[in-house]
Design an enzyme around this catalytic site. Structure first.
Site, PDB file in Angstrom:
ATOM      1  N   TYR A 149       0.631  -1.209  -0.280  1.00 38.56           N
ATOM      2  CA  TYR A 149       0.070  -0.149   0.061  1.00 38.56           C
ATOM      3  C   TYR A 149       0.751   1.298   0.355  1.00 38.56           C
ATOM      4  O   TYR A 149       1.767   1.265   0.865  1.00 38.56           O
ATOM      5  CB  TYR A 149      -1.211   0.304   1.745  1.00 38.56           C
ATOM      6  CG  TYR A 149      -2.075   0.950   1.659  1.00 38.56           C
ATOM      7  CD1 TYR A 149      -3.042   1.481   0.389  1.00 38.56           C
ATOM      8  CD2 TYR A 149      -1.194   2.217   2.567  1.00 38.56           C
ATOM      9  CE1 TYR A 149      -3.163   2.800   1.132  1.00 38.56           C
ATOM     10  CE2 TYR A 149      -2.486   3.497   2.332  1.00 38.56           C
ATOM     11  CZ  TYR A 149      -3.242   3.432   1.602  1.00 38.56           C
ATOM     12  OH  TYR A 149      -3.796   4.693   2.083  1.00 38.56           O
TER      13      TYR A 149
ATOM     14  N   ASP B 160       9.126   3.103  -0.816  1.00 40.54           N
ATOM     15  CA  ASP B 160       8.254   3.379   0.200  1.00 40.54           C
ATOM     16  C   ASP B 160       8.623   3.102   1.808  1.00 40.54           C
ATOM     17  O   ASP B 160       8.313   1.896   2.419  1.00 40.54           O
ATOM     18  CB  ASP B 160       6.385   3.065  -0.689  1.00 40.54           C
ATOM     19  CG  ASP B 160       5.959   4.047   0.361  1.00 40.54           C
ATOM     20  OD1 ASP B 160       6.326   4.611   1.229  1.00 40.54           O
ATOM     21  OD2 ASP B 160       4.733   3.471   0.294  1.00 40.54           O
TER      22      ASP B 160
ATOM     23  N   LYS C 241       4.848   9.205   9.074  1.00 39.64           N
ATOM     24  CA  LYS C 241       4.401   8.320   9.610  1.00 39.64           C
ATOM     25  C   LYS C 241       5.192   9.210  11.070  1.00 39.64           C
ATOM     26  O   LYS C 241       5.820  10.271  11.692  1.00 39.64           O
ATOM     27  CB  LYS C 241       4.744   7.416   9.660  1.00 39.64           C
ATOM     28  CG  LYS C 241       3.093   6.958   9.523  1.00 39.64           C
ATOM     29  CD  LYS C 241       3.181   4.906   9.507  1.00 39.64           C
ATOM     30  CE  LYS C 241       1.644   4.928   7.952  1.00 39.64           C
ATOM     31  NZ  LYS C 241       0.815   4.713   8.066  1.00 39.64           N
TER      32      LYS C 241
HETATM   33  N1  PLP Z   1       2.712   4.245   2.532  1.00 38.42           N
HETATM   34  C1  PLP Z   1       2.698   3.802   3.326  1.00 38.42           C
HETATM   35  C2  PLP Z   1       4.364   2.337   3.216  1.00 38.42           C
HETATM   36  C3  PLP Z   1       2.148   3.172   4.152  1.00 38.42           C
HETATM   37  O1  PLP Z   1       2.307   2.174   5.032  1.00 38.42           O
HETATM   38  C4  PLP Z   1       0.593   3.862   4.271  1.00 38.42           C
HETATM   39  C5  PLP Z   1       0.332   4.619   4.899  1.00 38.42           C
HETATM   40  O2  PLP Z   1       0.005   3.654   6.729  1.00 38.42           O
HETATM   41  C6  PLP Z   1       1.434   5.498   3.776  1.00 38.42           C
HETATM   42  C7  PLP Z   1       1.842   5.042   2.239  1.00 38.42           C
HETATM   43  C8  PLP Z   1       0.618   6.175   3.468  1.00 38.42           C
HETATM   44  O3  PLP Z   1       0.881   7.498   4.047  1.00 38.42           O
HETATM   45  P1  PLP Z   1      -0.782   8.160   4.770  1.00 38.42           P
HETATM   46  O4  PLP Z   1      -1.886   7.357   5.772  1.00 38.42           O
HETATM   47  O5  PLP Z   1      -0.221   9.225   5.380  1.00 38.42           O
HETATM   48  O6  PLP Z   1      -1.106   9.061   3.284  1.00 38.42           O
END
Ligand code: PLP
Length: 424
Positions: free
Chosen positions: A142, A237, A265
């Site tokens: 994700y 990511d 985060k």
């Molecule tokens: N990338 C990863 C690996 C994530 O776990 C998340 C959210 O859980 C995101 C991107 C998206 O982040 P946000 O919820 O701050 O938009």
């Protein structure tokens, strides 16, 4: 009816599904979500004034525990100086330098407000810099809810993406190629087929979004080699893994350098803050230097910057990662011993400060194997944990998180709760 249930009823009248992010609604485990009014250290306090040991930690950010005193003071001072300037402040440079000290592959970066914005901007940048269209992602990873990444359907080496949500155009999704996590051969096949059209490969270098799934030996190295050979960009990511699997992220843990990194985060210590960064030669394609446009009214705002600076300084000075990782290991080893001893068909996967308990026969290496784990069993387990005051991620396909404030007291209570809940 509990006060939380009443709050949920009222919320549903005005907020879609009663929540502002779907997983909070407890759909995967049944029952009503708990409403919280306070958080401190490793604890969440519900509207009923019941305390829970928290393993969600706002889905990752609170690695120092909730309401850390130094972070709170830094935020209060920043608030008193003004909430947002819409103009540069030295705090942005300070946090950027701090990030770079942890993640040296980031030569330049841009702050944004959410992980989604970071990944969305990183793939726009990759397409702008390479002048290519295709993005390769992996089934079960994700990357936020941006249209071209909300595509996870399909498996097999040459499957082109189908949208995972209504409202996403096939025309957008078709430029996203979905491959199987840990399938080195599949990625190799695809690159031989269309490698010269790939703008970027984006990957969770340790996956946390199908539950915690580790990269097998050579998987990340294969991605690095193929991207280099075909002049595509490799995007890690690390919104979740950043500061959580190693202070330098998964790239430090596995010794693989991506071209671009997305962070979020922990970076903002609980305030809306994320970033993308990497090689200066790539980042300089972004406006105002280059032609890839990306902007934000509140990007780099002083309150979020102050929270990030205080969090990362304290994280480094108090060895927060090491403490939280030791606590994670203690829990996971104890639970795994219990599972083996009692021949329970489940096992726990962890990395650094993240873990997931799967009710499955064997290890989980990709989404098809994760899907075989028993969700009903997980729901029963989840509610038993909740009854014992342990708040875990309300879905089997999520990671749980620890903080440096999870001490022996919380750890031993948690292990006991696991042992009891696993007997049902
Ligand atoms: N990338 C990863 C690996 C994530 O776990 C998340 C959210 O859980 C995101 C991107 C998206 O982040 P946000 O919820 O701050 O938009």
């Amino acid at each position: 009816m509990t006060h939380s249930s009443d709050c949920f009823l009222q919320a549903q009248e005005i907020l879609v599904g009663g929540v502002n992010s779907p997983v909070r609604a407890f759909k995967a485990v049944g029952g009503n979500p708990i409403f919280f009014k306070q958080a401190k250290g490793p604890y969440l306090r519900s509207e009923e004034s019941q305390d829970y040991i928290d393993y969600v930690l706002s889905w990752g950010p609170m690695i120092l525990g909730h309401a850390d005193e130094d972070v709170v003071v830094a935020v209060q001072q920043a608030v008193a100086n003004g909430l947002s300037f819409g103009a540069p402040s030295v705090l942005e440079t300070q946090l950027a330098r701090l990030v770079q000290s942890f993640v040296p592959s980031i030569q330049k970066l841009r702050f944004v407000n959410s992980g989604t914005e970071a990944t969305m901007s990183a793939i726009r940048l990759a397409r702008g810099a390479t002048k290519r269209k295709l993005i390769v992602k992996f089934n079960g990873c994700y990357h936020g809810h941006v249209d071209s990444l909300l595509v996870a359907a399909g498996s097999g080496a040459l499957t082109f993406g189908k949208p995972d949500s209504e409202g996403i155009l096939d025309d957008v999704a078709k430029h996203t190629v979905v491959l199987e996590y840990n399938d080195r051969a599949g990625v190799g096949d695809f690159f031989r087929f269309k490698g010269d059209q790939v703008a970027a490969v984006i990957v969770e270098p340790v996956c946390g979004n199908m539950g915690v799934v580790l990269p097998q030996d050579g998987f990340l190295a294969t991605l690095r080699q193929l991207c280099t050979r075909y002049q595509a960009l490799l995007i890690f990511d690390e919104v979740m893994t950043g500061f959580r699997v190693h202070p330098g992220g998964a790239q430090a843990l596995y010794g693989i350098e991506p071209d671009l990194t997305c962070l979020g985060k922990v970076l903002g210590g609980g305030m809306p803050c994320a970033a993308y960064g990497g090689k200066a030669s790539v980042m300089d394609h972004i406006a105002p230097i280059g032609g890839v446009y990306q902007a934000g009214t509140l990007s780099g705002n002083p309150v979020a910057m102050a929270a990030g600076i205080a969090t990362l300084n304290k994280y480094r000075d108090t060895h927060a990662f090491e403490k939280a990782a030791r606590a994670t290991q203690t829990i996971c080893e104890a639970v795994q011993d219990h599972l083996s001893h009692h021949h329970i068909e489940a096992h726990i996967q962890y990395c650094g400060t993240m873990f997931t308990l799967f009710f499955s026969k064997g290890p989980i290496v990709h989404l098809p194997s994760a899907k075989k784990s028993d969700e009903k069993r997980f729901s029963v387990f989840f509610h038993h944990m909740l009854e014992q005051g342990i708040y875990m991620a309300p879905s089997q396909f999520e990671s749980n998180f620890l903080s440096s404030m999870h001490t022996e007291k919380e750890i031993s209570r948690t292990i006991k709760a696991f042992e009891k809940s696993l007997s049902f």
